[in-house]
Design a protein around this motif. Structure first.
Motif, PDB file in Angstrom:
ATOM      1  N   PRO A   1       0.752  -1.439   0.020  1.00 46.06           N
ATOM      2  CA  PRO A   1       0.202   0.176   0.277  1.00 46.06           C
ATOM      3  C   PRO A   1       1.033   1.638   0.184  1.00 46.06           C
ATOM      4  O   PRO A   1      -0.164   1.952   0.047  1.00 46.06           O
ATOM      5  CB  PRO A   1      -0.528  -0.572   1.189  1.00 46.06           C
ATOM      6  CG  PRO A   1      -0.197  -0.834   2.164  1.00 46.06           C
ATOM      7  CD  PRO A   1       1.632  -1.950   1.677  1.00 46.06           C
ATOM      8  N   SER A   2       2.130   0.958  -0.013  1.00 43.31           N
ATOM      9  CA  SER A   2       2.770   2.478   0.416  1.00 43.31           C
ATOM     10  C   SER A   2       4.374   1.862  -0.563  1.00 43.31           C
ATOM     11  O   SER A   2       5.046   1.257  -0.161  1.00 43.31           O
ATOM     12  CB  SER A   2       3.032   2.628   2.107  1.00 43.31           C
ATOM     13  OG  SER A   2       3.743   1.907   2.652  1.00 43.31           O
TER      14      SER A   2
ATOM     15  N   ASN B   1       3.499  -1.974  -6.079  1.00 44.02           N
ATOM     16  CA  ASN B   1       2.134  -0.259  -4.853  1.00 44.02           C
ATOM     17  C   ASN B   1       0.916  -0.487  -5.249  1.00 44.02           C
ATOM     18  O   ASN B   1       0.482   0.125  -7.190  1.00 44.02           O
ATOM     19  CB  ASN B   1       2.599   1.084  -5.686  1.00 44.02           C
ATOM     20  CG  ASN B   1       2.334   1.642  -3.726  1.00 44.02           C
ATOM     21  OD1 ASN B   1       1.467   1.585  -3.836  1.00 44.02           O
ATOM     22  ND2 ASN B   1       3.152   2.295  -2.985  1.00 44.02           N
ATOM     23  N   ILE B   2       0.115  -0.684  -5.115  1.00 39.96           N
ATOM     24  CA  ILE B   2      -1.614  -0.965  -5.270  1.00 39.96           C
ATOM     25  C   ILE B   2      -1.725   0.612  -6.070  1.00 39.96           C
ATOM     26  O   ILE B   2      -2.392   0.488  -6.928  1.00 39.96           O
ATOM     27  CB  ILE B   2      -2.809  -1.013  -4.651  1.00 39.96           C
ATOM     28  CG1 ILE B   2      -3.548  -0.438  -4.820  1.00 39.96           C
ATOM     29  CG2 ILE B   2      -2.701   0.129  -2.918  1.00 39.96           C
ATOM     30  CD1 ILE B   2      -4.628  -2.247  -4.644  1.00 39.96           C
ATOM     31  N   ASP B   3      -1.195   1.719  -6.114  1.00 37.15           N
ATOM     32  CA  ASP B   3      -1.634   2.985  -6.969  1.00 37.15           C
ATOM     33  C   ASP B   3      -1.012   2.690  -8.314  1.00 37.15           C
ATOM     34  O   ASP B   3      -2.004   3.729  -8.547  1.00 37.15           O
ATOM     35  CB  ASP B   3      -1.291   4.020  -6.334  1.00 37.15           C
ATOM     36  CG  ASP B   3      -1.998   4.290  -4.637  1.00 37.15           C
ATOM     37  OD1 ASP B   3      -3.370   4.528  -4.572  1.00 37.15           O
ATOM     38  OD2 ASP B   3      -1.174   4.891  -3.556  1.00 37.15           O
ATOM     39  N   SER B   4      -0.145   1.905  -8.556  1.00 34.41           N
ATOM     40  CA  SER B   4       0.034   1.423  -9.748  1.00 34.41           C
ATOM     41  C   SER B   4      -0.955   1.612 -11.063  1.00 34.41           C
ATOM     42  O   SER B   4      -0.252   1.328 -11.446  1.00 34.41           O
ATOM     43  CB  SER B   4       1.682   0.913  -9.618  1.00 34.41           C
ATOM     44  OG  SER B   4       2.474   1.829  -9.105  1.00 34.41           O
TER      45      SER B   4
ATOM     46  N   ASP C   1       0.671  -7.125   1.531  1.00 33.72           N
ATOM     47  CA  ASP C   1       0.623  -7.058   2.098  1.00 33.72           C
ATOM     48  C   ASP C   1       0.243  -5.578   3.325  1.00 33.72           C
ATOM     49  O   ASP C   1      -0.205  -4.529   2.324  1.00 33.72           O
ATOM     50  CB  ASP C   1       2.723  -6.433   1.982  1.00 33.72           C
ATOM     51  CG  ASP C   1       2.954  -6.441   3.740  1.00 33.72           C
ATOM     52  OD1 ASP C   1       3.410  -5.935   4.259  1.00 33.72           O
ATOM     53  OD2 ASP C   1       4.523  -6.154   3.397  1.00 33.72           O
ATOM     54  N   GLU C   2       0.484  -6.120   4.310  1.00 35.86           N
ATOM     55  CA  GLU C   2      -0.680  -5.149   5.419  1.00 35.86           C
ATOM     56  C   GLU C   2      -2.357  -4.427   4.276  1.00 35.86           C
ATOM     57  O   GLU C   2      -2.776  -3.273   3.998  1.00 35.86           O
ATOM     58  CB  GLU C   2       0.017  -3.833   4.912  1.00 35.86           C
ATOM     59  CG  GLU C   2       0.679  -3.772   5.853  1.00 35.86           C
ATOM     60  CD  GLU C   2       1.172  -4.008   7.925  1.00 35.86           C
ATOM     61  OE1 GLU C   2      -0.211  -4.991   7.906  1.00 35.86           O
ATOM     62  OE2 GLU C   2       1.758  -4.451   8.162  1.00 35.86           O
TER      63      GLU C   2
END
Length: 883
Positions: A121-122, A177-180, A214-215
């Motif tokens: 997530p980060s 990264n999820i935002d990608s 992860d998380e």
């Protein structure tokens, strides 16, 4: 410094095996032997895009496997399968990343899966995962026979790497990264001319990757859930300490269990609060509440009462006068009428012009409190630095701050020291000049502290943002992650780290021993997040973890009372996990020194006892091969039925509708395959590699078991069951046939007792009343063990016991299944002195003890058989020894 990894941590192996066992019945890897099916392609698919994973198990089989694992791990069994999402809960600091990285190797070894994606997530967590992939690579290569594995981070500027990910026939690990990929306009979701017009994500989708999240609690929004599904995973494995949704839970290691097992640091709280401070106009803005017709604020202020001045929490609205609400306290007479309450900006203003933000405090010596916090942190650091110096353990202290300007200022483009840096340097200089600490840290004060914050393009430090990470954060996190080993080097001066309080998951260092939060506003950092940065067990200079509970203590220097800190932490844990955490957070004031009595070396009873047990031993093992074969055959015959793989038939009716083609399942049926075309593996060779027995012995076991036909049904299932039973029998026979002998001129040194001079909490100590009967003023015991407390008291009160002592931690007996440490040694007065070594357990029955515990106790009996005048006893209480 090179970090070392222990491959035999039971709780980690259990988590890994739980994931591997989920897919029991899945076609096997071709790594151990050649295996082919006429009707199936095994665990891999081959398409125009490349090589992909393939799960052939039906959902019913997955659910049955899941239920067996949940029963084994003490988890409530699932009623149905919630998709192919599986959750693993592991407390912060217990090696969650190690577990899922090793699970990749284990899944490949058994089933041949090759495509894995780790979604984070980060940036902080991404850099942490990448660092772990780098530092564990050599370790895993040694464990898994140098199996080829490649890993890389997704780069939107180099999407062609995804083609290699798809086409490679080796293990591939992609970190992203999820935002990608969560938005339609992300590059990965757009057609790309360099990829023959295909969207980059298509190369991922055709591999049916195993997705590791992860998380995942940070990725529970509908958009992010949809994004993860867009990767077309064959299954999703979710790892966190703080899940918000537990889909198909497979394994759990909660915070209380981790704490009790000593897998994380013990926690102590140093509180810095004011008392009887009623001489100023005190106001604390607690919260602001927006209602349909009005806005109110909750504040704390000092009020006159019949018992004197008392601090109270009250609700106020615009127009309220604090002078009246405080029962006419003079401090609030002028200018303390509420002028404005802003629910958007979270501020409250008074007619005097004073403005407070939620969490702000005025009139409470805030700067003085923070100075004391820094002072206490530095003091604690120097104490631990002195204690750890000879043990080769670097000590780090971490300060959380909410404003960069308090640590570093910028005026006219020139960097300067903020008030925190000034206060720290003054305090550090003061302690470094004390006689006991002189030359302990012989560095210039500027070199022992530094700040890790986001930087803008001009190199100016700035406040990190809460929530999503920015490009500025990337510079910060890269620096922290890449410097982990350097920070652990005792020769590196940096010891004190100042960082923004937004630093949450993704960064920690095992040698953080002090945490101090310096906030001018209310900290939104949860207590679990705060202590999570320092929970990991410490690491010595040789790169190995330190498991001594007396070393692994995290001191939290808090600007609140111990009771408030403990209550908030306990509430968070109970709300998030259901665990009860009472009594596991300690008051630092409750710690006392455990000391040897003066002249203990001259105590006659001690000397006679110690001289009889101090010699070291070695052992050899003998067992009869015929007995091994007989017992193994018996166990293998009792193995439950080995079933053949199945083919699942599913009939689906297609319907043409406006939205497109829809399907409705009409029939599902399982078929057992009778005509599988196997290339039979080298059964004997496989078992030999796992048990280290001779081929002749293995051949006799397999032949006499009468179960060889099961190898034709499902070879791996059969082989794994055989290996498990043989190793179980082998361990028992080795212990039964063990023979100890003394090693000439090798003895345990008496200074082992001096190593047990420690500081410990009272709830883990027995206070000695008759010092002449033992060595220490306190005896360290397991705070959860009633038999140990009772045994110590009974020894002290019983007149027939002349002397007793708890054996030091460094005294142990080698066994084939690990080190065994007996508990007690004592001298019994009779017509002559009798000498005993005792092991206290809540049960003396084999059925109530874990098998390996009982095997170690049996080795204790065999060891002390070689010592004259020493009787070894496995007891629940003293009555067994004193008749």
């Amino acid at each position: 410094m090179k970090l070392q990894f222990d491959s035999n941590q039971d709780y980690q192996l259990q988590a890994i095996q739980s994931i591997v066992d989920l897919f029991e019945g899945q076609p096997l890897s071709k790594g151990d032997y050649e295996f082919s099916l006429a009707q199936a392609e095994g665990s891999l698919t081959f398409t125009e895009f490349g090589v992909g994973n393939k799960i052939v198990l039906h959902d019913d089989d997955l659910l049955a496997n899941l239920k067996r694992i949940q029963e084994r791990n003490g988890i409530i069994q699932s009623v149905k399968l919630e998709g192919k999402n599986f959750s693993v809960e592991m407390e912060t600091g217990t090696g969650k990343t190690y577990v899922y990285l090793r699970s990749i190797y284990a899944l490949n070894k058994k089933y041949g899966f090759k495509k894995f994606i780790i979604v984070v997530p980060s940036i902080a967590i991404r850099e942490g995962v990448l660092k772990n992939l780098e530092i564990t690579h050599e370790h895993f290569q040694m464990l898994y026979n140098k199996v080829p594995l490649s890993f890389f981070v997704y780069d939107s500027k180099n999407v062609s790497l995804l083609r290699g990910f798809a086409t490679s026939n080796t293990i591939q690990v992609l970190v992203i990264n999820i935002d990608s990929f969560a938005k339609d306009d992300n590059i990965i979701n757009k057609n790309n001319d360099k990829l023959t017009g295909k969207r980059p994500i298509e190369f991922i989708q055709h591999t049916n990757p195993i997705v590791i999240v992860d998380e995942p609690q940070n990725m529970e929004t509908p958009i992010r859930k949809k994004a993860i599904q867009s990767l077309n995973p064959c299954c999703t494995l979710r790892y966190s300490a703080t899940h918000t949704e537990l889909y198909n839970q497979v394994y759990r290691l909660g915070p209380v269990q981790a704490y009790d097992l000593g897998l994380v640091k013990q926690i102590e709280v140093d509180s810095v609060v004011t008392e009887q401070s009623y001489n100023q106009a005190f106001i604390k803005l607690e919260s602001i509440k927006s209602l349909p017709t009005k806005v109110t604020a909750k504040i704390s202020l000092d009020c006159n009462s019949d018992e004197g001045v008392k601090r109270k929490a009250i609700n106020v609205k615009v127009g309220d006068n604090l002078h009246e609400l405080s029962n006419h306290r003079k401090m609030y007479k002028d200018g303390y009428i509420v002028n404005e309450i802003d629910a958007i900006e979270k501020t409250l203003s008074f007619t005097s012009g004073i403005k407070l933000v939620v969490g702000n405090v005025m009139g409470d010596f805030q700067d003085e409190i923070m100075k004391v916090q820094i002072h206490k942190t530095v003091e604690e650091h120097f104490k631990k630095e002195l204690k750890m110096r000879d043990k080769g353990i670097k000590v780090l202290s971490l300060f959380f701050i909410d404003k960069v300007k308090n640590y570093r200022t910028y005026e006219g483009g020139t960097a300067g020291k903020g008030k925190f840096a000034d206060w720290f340097e003054q305090t550090f200089t003061e302690f470094s000049k004390k006689p006991e600490y002189k030359e302990l840290l012989p560095y210039e004060v500027e070199k022992v502290h530094n700040g890790y914050f986001a930087q803008d393009k001009k190199g100016i430090l700035k406040d990190s943002r809460e929530g999503r990470s920015s490009e500025d954060d990337e510079h910060t996190y890269n620096l922290i992650m890449k410097d982990k080993e350097r920070l652990l080097d005792v020769n590196e001066p940096l010891r004190f780290i100042f960082s923004h309080s937004a630093l949450r998951e993704g960064w920690d260092n095992p040698n953080v021993f002090q945490l101090c939060t310096l906030n001018e506003t209310k900290s939104e950092l949860k207590k679990r997040q705060e202590i999570g940065r320092g929970l990991r067990l410490s690491v010595a200079i040789d790169g190995n973890r330190v498991f001594d509970k007396n070393i692994n203590r995290l001191t939290v220097v808090a600007n609140e009372s111990y009771e408030d800190f403990a209550k908030q932490l306990q509430t968070e844990i109970e709300r998030e996990t259901g665990d009860k955490f009472e009594g596991r957070i300690k008051k630092k004031e409750d710690k006392v020194a455990v000391r040897l009595k003066k002249g203990y070396q001259m105590d006659e009873a001690f000397k006679e006892l110690w001289d009889r047990i101090k010699q070291k031993t070695t052992y050899r093992v003998q067992y009869k091969t015929d007995e091994l074969i007989k017992e193994s055959v018996k166990k293998i015959k009792e193995i439950t039925e080995i079933t053949a793989p199945k083919i699942i038939f599913q009939k689906t009716e297609l319907q043409m509708v406006k939205e497109g083609i829809k399907g409705e399942t009409r029939q599902v049926k399982a078929f057992v395959i009778d005509s599988l075309n196997f290339v039979i593996p080298d059964l004997v060779g496989y078992v030999r590699d796992k048990t280290h027995l001779t081929r002749g012995t293995i051949q006799r076991i397999l032949k006499d078991s009468g179960r060889l036909g099961d190898a034709l049904k499902n070879p791996q299932l059969f082989l794994d069951a055989v290996v498990k039973e043989i190793n179980s029998v082998l361990a028992k026979l080795m212990v039964d046939g063990i023979k100890y002998q003394k090693i000439a001129d090798e003895y345990y040194e008496m200074r082992l007792f001096e190593d047990d001079e420690i500081e410990q909490y009272l709830d883990s100590l027995y206070a000695v009343r008759k010092q002449e009967k033992t060595l220490y003023n306190y005896i360290a015991i397991d705070s959860m063990s009633e038999p140990e407390k009772k045994f110590a008291k009974d020894c002290e009160d019983n007149d027939d016991i002349e002397f007793f002592m708890k054996l030091p931690r460094g005294f142990y007996i080698d066994t084939p299944i690990g080190k065994y440490r007996p508990d007690w040694a004592l001298v019994l007065k009779d017509e002559k002195r009798l000498y005993f070594v005792a092991e206290t357990k809540s049960s003396t029955h084999y059925d109530e003890m874990r098998s390996h515990e009982w095997q170690k106790v049996k080795c204790g009996y065999k060891h002390f058989d070689e010592f004259e005048d020493i009787t070894f006893k496995h007891v629940k209480d003293l009555k067994v020894i004193v008749k």
